[in-house]
Scaffold this motif. Structure first.
Motif, PDB file in Angstrom:
ATOM      1  N   THR A 162      15.186  14.349   7.708  1.00 19.91           N
ATOM      2  CA  THR A 162      14.366  13.950   8.838  1.00 19.91           C
ATOM      3  C   THR A 162      14.408  15.035   9.902  1.00 19.91           C
ATOM      4  OG1 THR A 162      14.128  12.304  10.619  1.00 19.91           O
ATOM      5  CG2 THR A 162      16.345  12.725   9.808  1.00 19.91           C
ATOM      6  N   ARG A 163      13.439  15.027  10.793  1.00 23.14           N
ATOM      7  CA  ARG A 163      13.460  15.980  11.900  1.00 23.14           C
ATOM      8  C   ARG A 163      14.318  15.480  13.047  1.00 23.14           C
ATOM      9  NH1 ARG A 163       8.200  18.267  14.242  1.00 23.14           N
ATOM     10  NH2 ARG A 163       9.767  19.670  15.095  1.00 23.14           N
ATOM     11  N   ASP A 164      14.656  14.213  13.033  1.00 25.41           N
ATOM     12  CA  ASP A 164      15.405  13.618  14.127  1.00 25.41           C
ATOM     13  C   ASP A 164      16.896  13.851  13.887  1.00 25.41           C
ATOM     14  OD1 ASP A 164      15.749  12.327  16.478  1.00 25.41           O
ATOM     15  OD2 ASP A 164      15.328  10.319  15.726  1.00 25.41           O
ATOM     16  N   VAL A 165      17.367  15.067  14.187  1.00 23.37           N
ATOM     17  CA  VAL A 165      18.736  15.464  13.874  1.00 23.37           C
ATOM     18  C   VAL A 165      19.440  16.001  15.117  1.00 23.37           C
ATOM     19  CG1 VAL A 165      18.154  15.989  11.479  1.00 23.37           C
ATOM     20  CG2 VAL A 165      18.032  17.799  13.198  1.00 23.37           C
ATOM     21  N   VAL A 166      20.758  16.184  14.984  1.00 20.56           N
ATOM     22  CA  VAL A 166      21.548  16.762  16.063  1.00 20.56           C
ATOM     23  C   VAL A 166      22.350  17.935  15.520  1.00 20.56           C
ATOM     24  CG1 VAL A 166      21.698  14.624  17.381  1.00 20.56           C
ATOM     25  CG2 VAL A 166      23.463  15.157  15.679  1.00 20.56           C
ATOM     26  N   TYR A 167      22.566  18.923  16.384  1.00 22.99           N
ATOM     27  CA  TYR A 167      23.405  20.091  16.097  1.00 22.99           C
ATOM     28  C   TYR A 167      24.753  19.862  16.767  1.00 22.99           C
ATOM     29  CZ  TYR A 167      25.228  24.843  16.905  1.00 22.99           C
ATOM     30  OH  TYR A 167      26.024  25.960  16.990  1.00 22.99           O
ATOM     31  N   ASP A 168      25.819  19.903  15.964  1.00 19.11           N
ATOM     32  CA  ASP A 168      27.149  19.568  16.466  1.00 19.11           C
ATOM     33  C   ASP A 168      28.106  20.734  16.219  1.00 19.11           C
ATOM     34  OD1 ASP A 168      29.516  18.445  17.257  1.00 19.11           O
ATOM     35  OD2 ASP A 168      29.343  16.646  16.024  1.00 19.11           O
ATOM     36  N   ALA A 169      28.425  21.472  17.280  1.00 23.93           N
ATOM     37  CA  ALA A 169      29.354  22.606  17.187  1.00 23.93           C
ATOM     38  C   ALA A 169      30.663  22.302  17.899  1.00 23.93           C
ATOM     39  CB  ALA A 169      28.710  23.861  17.775  1.00 23.93           C
ATOM     40  N   ARG A 170      30.955  21.027  18.136  1.00 22.95           N
ATOM     41  CA  ARG A 170      32.133  20.679  18.927  1.00 22.95           C
ATOM     42  C   ARG A 170      33.436  21.094  18.261  1.00 22.95           C
ATOM     43  NH1 ARG A 170      30.736  14.479  20.188  1.00 22.95           N
ATOM     44  NH2 ARG A 170      30.177  14.641  17.964  1.00 22.95           N
ATOM     45  N   GLU A 171      33.509  20.987  16.937  1.00 31.18           N
ATOM     46  CA  GLU A 171      34.737  21.384  16.250  1.00 31.18           C
ATOM     47  C   GLU A 171      34.972  22.888  16.362  1.00 31.18           C
ATOM     48  OE1 GLU A 171      36.934  20.960  11.882  1.00 31.18           O
ATOM     49  OE2 GLU A 171      35.048  19.908  12.278  1.00 31.18           O
ATOM     50  N   LEU A 172      33.908  23.665  16.240  1.00 30.61           N
ATOM     51  CA  LEU A 172      34.037  25.115  16.405  1.00 30.61           C
ATOM     52  C   LEU A 172      34.490  25.458  17.815  1.00 30.61           C
ATOM     53  CD1 LEU A 172      33.540  28.030  15.325  1.00 30.61           C
ATOM     54  CD2 LEU A 172      31.243  27.840  16.276  1.00 30.61           C
ATOM     55  N   LEU A 173      33.877  24.839  18.813  1.00 25.98           N
ATOM     56  CA  LEU A 173      34.220  25.136  20.203  1.00 25.98           C
ATOM     57  C   LEU A 173      35.646  24.703  20.519  1.00 25.98           C
ATOM     58  CD1 LEU A 173      30.810  24.171  21.815  1.00 25.98           C
ATOM     59  CD2 LEU A 173      31.757  26.470  21.580  1.00 25.98           C
ATOM     60  N   ALA A 174      36.075  23.570  19.968  1.00 27.19           N
ATOM     61  CA  ALA A 174      37.457  23.145  20.177  1.00 27.19           C
ATOM     62  C   ALA A 174      38.427  24.147  19.563  1.00 27.19           C
ATOM     63  CB  ALA A 174      37.667  21.755  19.584  1.00 27.19           C
ATOM     64  N   GLY A 177      38.907  27.205  21.801  1.00 26.26           N
ATOM     65  CA  GLY A 177      39.799  27.013  22.939  1.00 26.26           C
ATOM     66  C   GLY A 177      39.199  26.137  24.012  1.00 26.26           C
ATOM     67  N   PRO A 178      40.016  25.689  24.971  1.00 26.75           N
ATOM     68  CA  PRO A 178      39.561  24.744  25.993  1.00 26.75           C
ATOM     69  C   PRO A 178      38.524  25.312  26.959  1.00 26.75           C
ATOM     70  CG  PRO A 178      41.775  25.543  26.483  1.00 26.75           C
ATOM     71  CD  PRO A 178      41.451  26.020  25.105  1.00 26.75           C
ATOM     72  N   ARG A 179      38.421  26.619  27.043  1.00 24.84           N
ATOM     73  CA  ARG A 179      37.454  27.239  27.960  1.00 24.84           C
ATOM     74  C   ARG A 179      36.166  27.664  27.251  1.00 24.84           C
ATOM     75  NH1 ARG A 179      42.288  29.578  29.101  1.00 24.84           N
ATOM     76  NH2 ARG A 179      41.697  31.500  28.037  1.00 24.84           N
ATOM     77  N   ALA A 180      36.042  27.308  25.988  1.00 28.20           N
ATOM     78  CA  ALA A 180      34.913  27.790  25.186  1.00 28.20           C
ATOM     79  C   ALA A 180      33.616  27.061  25.518  1.00 28.20           C
ATOM     80  CB  ALA A 180      35.225  27.633  23.701  1.00 28.20           C
ATOM     81  N   TRP A 181      32.554  27.839  25.643  1.00 27.86           N
ATOM     82  CA  TRP A 181      31.187  27.336  25.816  1.00 27.86           C
ATOM     83  C   TRP A 181      30.292  28.038  24.814  1.00 27.86           C
ATOM     84  CZ3 TRP A 181      29.286  23.714  29.401  1.00 27.86           C
ATOM     85  CH2 TRP A 181      30.220  23.251  30.338  1.00 27.86           C
ATOM     86  N   ALA A 192      10.661  28.323  23.622  1.00 31.03           N
ATOM     87  CA  ALA A 192      12.095  28.252  23.382  1.00 31.03           C
ATOM     88  C   ALA A 192      12.802  27.653  24.587  1.00 31.03           C
ATOM     89  CB  ALA A 192      12.642  29.647  23.092  1.00 31.03           C
ATOM     90  N   SER A 193      13.867  26.918  24.314  1.00 30.79           N
ATOM     91  CA  SER A 193      14.666  26.323  25.384  1.00 30.79           C
ATOM     92  C   SER A 193      16.127  26.666  25.164  1.00 30.79           C
ATOM     93  CB  SER A 193      14.484  24.798  25.408  1.00 30.79           C
ATOM     94  OG  SER A 193      14.889  24.229  24.174  1.00 30.79           O
ATOM     95  N   GLN A 194      16.902  26.635  26.238  1.00 32.44           N
ATOM     96  CA  GLN A 194      18.319  26.963  26.153  1.00 32.44           C
ATOM     97  C   GLN A 194      19.153  25.889  26.829  1.00 32.44           C
ATOM     98  OE1 GLN A 194      18.630  30.975  27.806  1.00 32.44           O
ATOM     99  NE2 GLN A 194      18.775  31.835  25.752  1.00 32.44           N
ATOM    100  N   ILE A 195      20.362  25.693  26.293  1.00 37.32           N
ATOM    101  CA  ILE A 195      21.300  24.738  26.854  1.00 37.32           C
ATOM    102  C   ILE A 195      22.703  25.261  26.613  1.00 37.32           C
ATOM    103  CG2 ILE A 195      21.323  23.387  24.714  1.00 37.32           C
ATOM    104  CD1 ILE A 195      21.792  20.890  26.375  1.00 37.32           C
ATOM    105  N   MET A 196      23.624  24.982  27.537  1.00 33.71           N
ATOM    106  CA  MET A 196      25.023  25.355  27.356  1.00 33.71           C
ATOM    107  C   MET A 196      25.815  24.111  26.984  1.00 33.71           C
ATOM    108  SD  MET A 196      26.104  28.275  30.103  1.00 33.71           S
ATOM    109  CE  MET A 196      27.626  28.562  29.192  1.00 33.71           C
ATOM    110  N   ILE A 197      26.679  24.243  25.980  1.00 37.61           N
ATOM    111  CA  ILE A 197      27.466  23.120  25.506  1.00 37.61           C
ATOM    112  C   ILE A 197      28.938  23.509  25.428  1.00 37.61           C
ATOM    113  CG2 ILE A 197      25.538  22.143  24.203  1.00 37.61           C
ATOM    114  CD1 ILE A 197      26.832  23.283  21.660  1.00 37.61           C
ATOM    115  N   ASN A 198      29.810  22.485  25.433  1.00 35.22           N
ATOM    116  CA  ASN A 198      31.226  22.710  25.174  1.00 35.22           C
ATOM    117  C   ASN A 198      31.739  21.613  24.261  1.00 35.22           C
ATOM    118  OD1 ASN A 198      31.579  20.465  26.795  1.00 35.22           O
ATOM    119  ND2 ASN A 198      32.340  21.620  28.553  1.00 35.22           N
ATOM    120  N   ALA A 199      33.034  21.643  23.967  1.00 34.91           N
ATOM    121  CA  ALA A 199      33.585  20.724  22.978  1.00 34.91           C
ATOM    122  C   ALA A 199      33.591  19.279  23.445  1.00 34.91           C
ATOM    123  CB  ALA A 199      35.007  21.156  22.606  1.00 34.91           C
ATOM    124  N   SER A 200      33.533  19.047  24.754  1.00 37.84           N
ATOM    125  CA  SER A 200      33.610  17.684  25.271  1.00 37.84           C
ATOM    126  C   SER A 200      32.239  17.044  25.469  1.00 37.84           C
ATOM    127  CB  SER A 200      34.365  17.673  26.608  1.00 37.84           C
ATOM    128  OG  SER A 200      33.677  18.442  27.581  1.00 37.84           O
TER     129      SER A 200
END
Length: 211
Positions: A162-174, A177-181, A192-200
């Motif tokens: 399906t196209r209705d999906v999510v991208y999950d990089a939380r394990e990689l970011l964890a 390290g705790p300061r990873a974005w 194109a769009s951009q967003i910043m994410i972290n493990a939390s």
């Protein structure tokens, strides 16, 4: 003007790239030390850019730096290509921590270091439907980042139902390290769009959810 010596040196660099990588990976140690991984990654970065390419066309620039990685997600209906770029020193430290308890690992063969880098990142990045159904994934390329000599690049492809999906990089970011974005750039039918994410934070919505 290209001389005979220049041609010979170029041929040597191309022919010995995996040899240098093999020498680094064969460093005598019961565990993969920080120094050995540093040298190994430097050897991987030294490999010709012909071995690793970037799939997408011109997209907004992202600049990796300590504790900040980047991901470019190319949407094509229900198929996705994800290019993950990480500073080599950050990757080295993460890799060292994760593999320190596994004893000696033989990465001396041609392409084995790149293969392990790709597998490592693939285990820590997921793409799935909002209902939790995992997309089928594949490592396309892994190794040096041809656009940044200090970076590691891993290219993953995902085939989703399906196209209705999510991208999950939380394990990689964890793991980073705790300061990873991570700066995530989404390239689809629209601008194109951009967003910043972290493990939390939550996973990034794509396809229908991204509008």
């Amino acid at each position: 003007m290209e001389t005979a010596a220049t041609k010979e040196n170029g041929a040597f660099l191309r022919a010995s790239a995996f040899g240098r990588l093999r020498s680094c990976a064969q460093m005598k140690s019961d565990r993969m030390s920080l120094l050995s991984w540093s040298l190994g990654l430097k050897c991987a970065v030294a490999i010709s850019a012909v071995n690793v390419g970037i799939a997408g066309a011109a997209v907004p620039n992202t600049y990796i730096q300590p504790d900040i990685s980047a991901a470019k997600i190319f949407e094509n209906n229900r198929n996705y290509t994800v290019e993950v770029s990480i500073l080599a020193t950050d990757f080295e430290e993460m890799f060292r921590r994760q593999l320190s308890g596994l004893g000696r690992i033989d990465l001396s063969g041609p392409g084995l270091l790149e293969l392990e880098i790709g597998r490592f990142v693939a285990r820590k990045i997921k793409m799935q439907s909002v209902e939790g159904a995992a997309c089928q994934s594949k490592v396309e390329k892994a190794g040096e980042d041809p656009s940044n000599e200090e970076g590691v690049l891993v290219v993953l492809t995902f085939e989703c139902a399906t196209r209705d999906v999510v991208y999950d990089a939380r394990e990689l970011l964890a793991s980073l390290g705790p300061r990873a974005w991570q700066v995530v750039t989404i390239i689809g039918d629209k601008a194109a769009s951009q967003i910043m994410i972290n493990a939390s934070g939550p996973p990034v919505a794509l396809g229908k959810s991204s509008g």
